[in-house]
Design a protein around this motif. Structure first.
Motif, PDB file in Angstrom:
ATOM      1  N   ILE A 213       0.859  -1.187   0.000  1.00  0.00           N
ATOM      2  CA  ILE A 213       0.000   0.000   0.000  1.00  0.00           C
ATOM      3  C   ILE A 213       0.891   1.231   0.000  1.00  0.00           C
ATOM      4  CG2 ILE A 213      -1.689   1.320   1.307  1.00  0.00           C
ATOM      5  CD1 ILE A 213      -2.788  -1.327   2.348  1.00  0.00           C
ATOM      6  N   ASP A 216      -2.620   6.283   1.047  1.00  0.00           N
ATOM      7  CA  ASP A 216      -3.944   6.227   1.669  1.00  0.00           C
ATOM      8  C   ASP A 216      -4.777   7.357   1.081  1.00  0.00           C
ATOM      9  OD1 ASP A 216      -3.010   4.168   3.240  1.00  0.00           O
ATOM     10  OD2 ASP A 216      -2.590   5.442   4.970  1.00  0.00           O
ATOM     11  N   ALA A 242     -10.706   1.725  -4.693  1.00  0.00           N
ATOM     12  CA  ALA A 242     -10.623   0.671  -3.680  1.00  0.00           C
ATOM     13  C   ALA A 242     -10.215  -0.673  -4.275  1.00  0.00           C
ATOM     14  CB  ALA A 242     -11.964   0.536  -2.956  1.00  0.00           C
ATOM     15  N   ARG A 245      -4.854  -2.419  -5.280  1.00  0.00           N
ATOM     16  CA  ARG A 245      -4.214  -2.891  -4.050  1.00  0.00           C
ATOM     17  C   ARG A 245      -3.133  -1.947  -3.549  1.00  0.00           C
ATOM     18  NH1 ARG A 245      -2.520  -8.988  -5.104  1.00  0.00           N
ATOM     19  NH2 ARG A 245      -1.889  -8.074  -7.104  1.00  0.00           N
ATOM     20  N   ARG A 248      -5.051   2.403  -0.190  1.00  0.00           N
ATOM     21  CA  ARG A 248      -6.029   2.132   0.864  1.00  0.00           C
ATOM     22  C   ARG A 248      -7.048   3.254   0.794  1.00  0.00           C
ATOM     23  NH1 ARG A 248      -3.024   2.181   5.139  1.00  0.00           N
ATOM     24  NH2 ARG A 248      -2.814  -0.067   5.488  1.00  0.00           N
ATOM     25  N   THR A 249      -8.251   2.942   0.321  1.00  0.00           N
ATOM     26  CA  THR A 249      -9.259   3.967   0.045  1.00  0.00           C
ATOM     27  C   THR A 249     -10.367   3.927   1.082  1.00  0.00           C
ATOM     28  OG1 THR A 249      -8.817   3.784  -2.340  1.00  0.00           O
ATOM     29  CG2 THR A 249     -10.869   4.854  -1.684  1.00  0.00           C
ATOM     30  N   SER A 250     -10.714   5.100   1.592  1.00  0.00           N
ATOM     31  CA  SER A 250     -11.843   5.240   2.508  1.00  0.00           C
ATOM     32  C   SER A 250     -12.846   6.217   1.904  1.00  0.00           C
ATOM     33  CB  SER A 250     -11.378   5.779   3.867  1.00  0.00           C
ATOM     34  OG  SER A 250     -10.408   4.931   4.456  1.00  0.00           O
ATOM     35  N   THR A 262     -16.812   2.826   3.795  1.00  0.00           N
ATOM     36  CA  THR A 262     -15.643   2.129   3.272  1.00  0.00           C
ATOM     37  C   THR A 262     -15.888   0.639   3.103  1.00  0.00           C
ATOM     38  OG1 THR A 262     -14.219   3.768   4.337  1.00  0.00           O
ATOM     39  CG2 THR A 262     -13.184   1.709   3.644  1.00  0.00           C
ATOM     40  N   SER A 300      -0.596  10.264   2.456  1.00  0.00           N
ATOM     41  CA  SER A 300      -2.065  10.321   2.431  1.00  0.00           C
ATOM     42  C   SER A 300      -2.567  11.468   1.570  1.00  0.00           C
ATOM     43  CB  SER A 300      -2.619  10.470   3.857  1.00  0.00           C
ATOM     44  OG  SER A 300      -2.296   9.337   4.641  1.00  0.00           O
TER      45      SER A 300
END
Length: 391
Positions: A213, A216, A242, A245, A248-250, A262, A300
């Motif tokens: 990852i 973010d 998302a 890989r 990291r998706t929210s 998420t 991020s």
């Protein structure tokens, strides 16, 4: 050839007759055949007086509240007009004739032309939608989502993957990981004319981090009523991101409350039905929640999608943004993520964010992948926004 025999002139007169309706029949004649049906469909929506049926009548907003009549009209406009015109007429009908409640009828949903604006309308009705309508509504939403995914997924994955690869460049790569194009460009000054070759003093290669990852991403989306199209596009983009890989998706949506969607990103249709369009706006609260999701500030990206009309504590909102940027988070504010340009927005808050070095601008869905690539590479997003605003 007389004027009336000129095909181009006849076509112009025909079009003016359809635009002006029945009142123009004395000078332009009565609409005939297919034109008469088109005239009646336009009459039912855009004019007043009479019942709007049949050629040569005074046009009227004659759809009334009859579901069968509206369903028949929806079928007519899909037959007589191109898809882009149908979408405009549907949106006008919902606004002008208060047909929102009729969309709660399954047979109505079977008759409409699916599009982003219709999805936004359905999502705003989610809380009052009867169970017998939800299956039909989900089919409409799923069709639109599938079309959006076809439109955006390939470009998004290509742009983001390319940016991640470039961001992971290393100076001591294994032979198989050498980026020969970048290596040759960096070493052109070492070209040996007698050997007709470049002797590289510095190798540039790709890092072996494809399965790790690398970034973010937190998408924080205002779900107030004016942001309907942005909510739809954001949900689809979040699902695409998302699926990668290396990210990291929210996804966080908010009005005066905050909902974390998420865990539903594997199905963008479920994501959209997890939203509730309308209500007030507490941007500060949403940013406060999103801050808790950011554990690696320098790796991020925080994307706030909002018209910036703050119902919460403005000073604290700005302070939270300043804290994130100081910690190294790449912060972007989108006034809209849609094809329609910037909506009405709070100019004072946008200016305050710009003073913090955070760009606030509208972004089309087609430009969003390139925006994400620029954010991943930590390029100047103010410059990116300026280029986007160029005519």
């Amino acid at each position: 050839m007389t004027d009336i025999e000129d095909p181009a002139r006849r076509e112009r007169l025909r079009r003016w007759r359809l635009v002006l309706g029945g009142p123009a029949q004395d000078s332009l004649g009565t609409a005939q055949g297919r034109d008469a049906a088109m005239d009646a469909a336009l009459s039912a929506l855009y004019d007043s007086g009479g019942d709007g049926e049949g050629p040569g009548t005074s046009r009227s907003a004659g759809l009334g509240g009859s579901a069968p009549k509206v369903a028949r009209w929806l079928g007519d406009i899909r037959e007589y007009f191109p898809s882009t015109v149908v979408q405009v007429m549907q949106a006008d009908a919902i606004e002008r004739l208060d047909l929102t409640r009729l969309l709660l009828e399954p047979e109505m949903l079977d008759a409409v032309e699916p599009n982003v604006h219709l999805v936004g309308t359905l999502l705003s009705l989610n809380a009052v939608m009867p169970e017998r309508t939800k299956d039909a509504a989900r089919q409409v939403v799923r069709k639109v989502v599938a079309e959006l995914e076809r439109r955006i997924s390939q470009h998004t994955r290509a742009a983001v993957s390319g940016a991640l690869n470039r961001a992971a460049r290393i100076s001591r790569p294994r032979h198989a990981d050498i980026d020969w194009d970048r290596t040759i460009r960096a070493n052109l000054k070492h070209y040996q004319a007698e050997h007709r070759t470049v002797i590289p003093e510095r190798l540039i290669g790709y890092g072996r981090r494809a399965t790790a990852i690398q970034r973010d991403v937190v998408l924080c989306v205002d779900q107030s009523g004016s942001m309907a199209a942005s909510v739809v596009f954001s949900g689809v983009f979040a699902a695409v991101l998302a699926s990668m890989r290396s990210l990291r998706t929210s996804l966080v949506v908010f009005d005066t409350s905050v909902v974390d969607l998420t865990d539903q990103l594997s199905d963008p249709v479920e994501v959209l039905f997890g939203t509730q369009l309308g209500g007030g706006t507490d941007i500060n609260r949403a940013i406060g929640y999103s801050q808790q999701l950011i554990t690696r500030p320098r790796d991020s990206i925080f994307v706030l999608i909002s018209d910036l009309y703050e119902g919460g504590v403005r000073e604290q909102m700005l302070r939270r943004v300043a804290e994130m940027t100081a910690a190294g988070v790449q912060v972007v504010v989108l006034l809209a993520l849609s094809d329609e340009g910037a909506p009405a927005y709070d100019h004072e808050n946008a200016a305050a964010l710009a003073a913090l070095g955070v760009p606030a601008f509208a972004c089309t869905p087609d430009a969003f992948p390139d925006l994400m690539a620029a954010a991943i590479e930590r390029r100047d997003l103010m410059a990116f926004a300026a280029r986007l605003a160029e005519p």
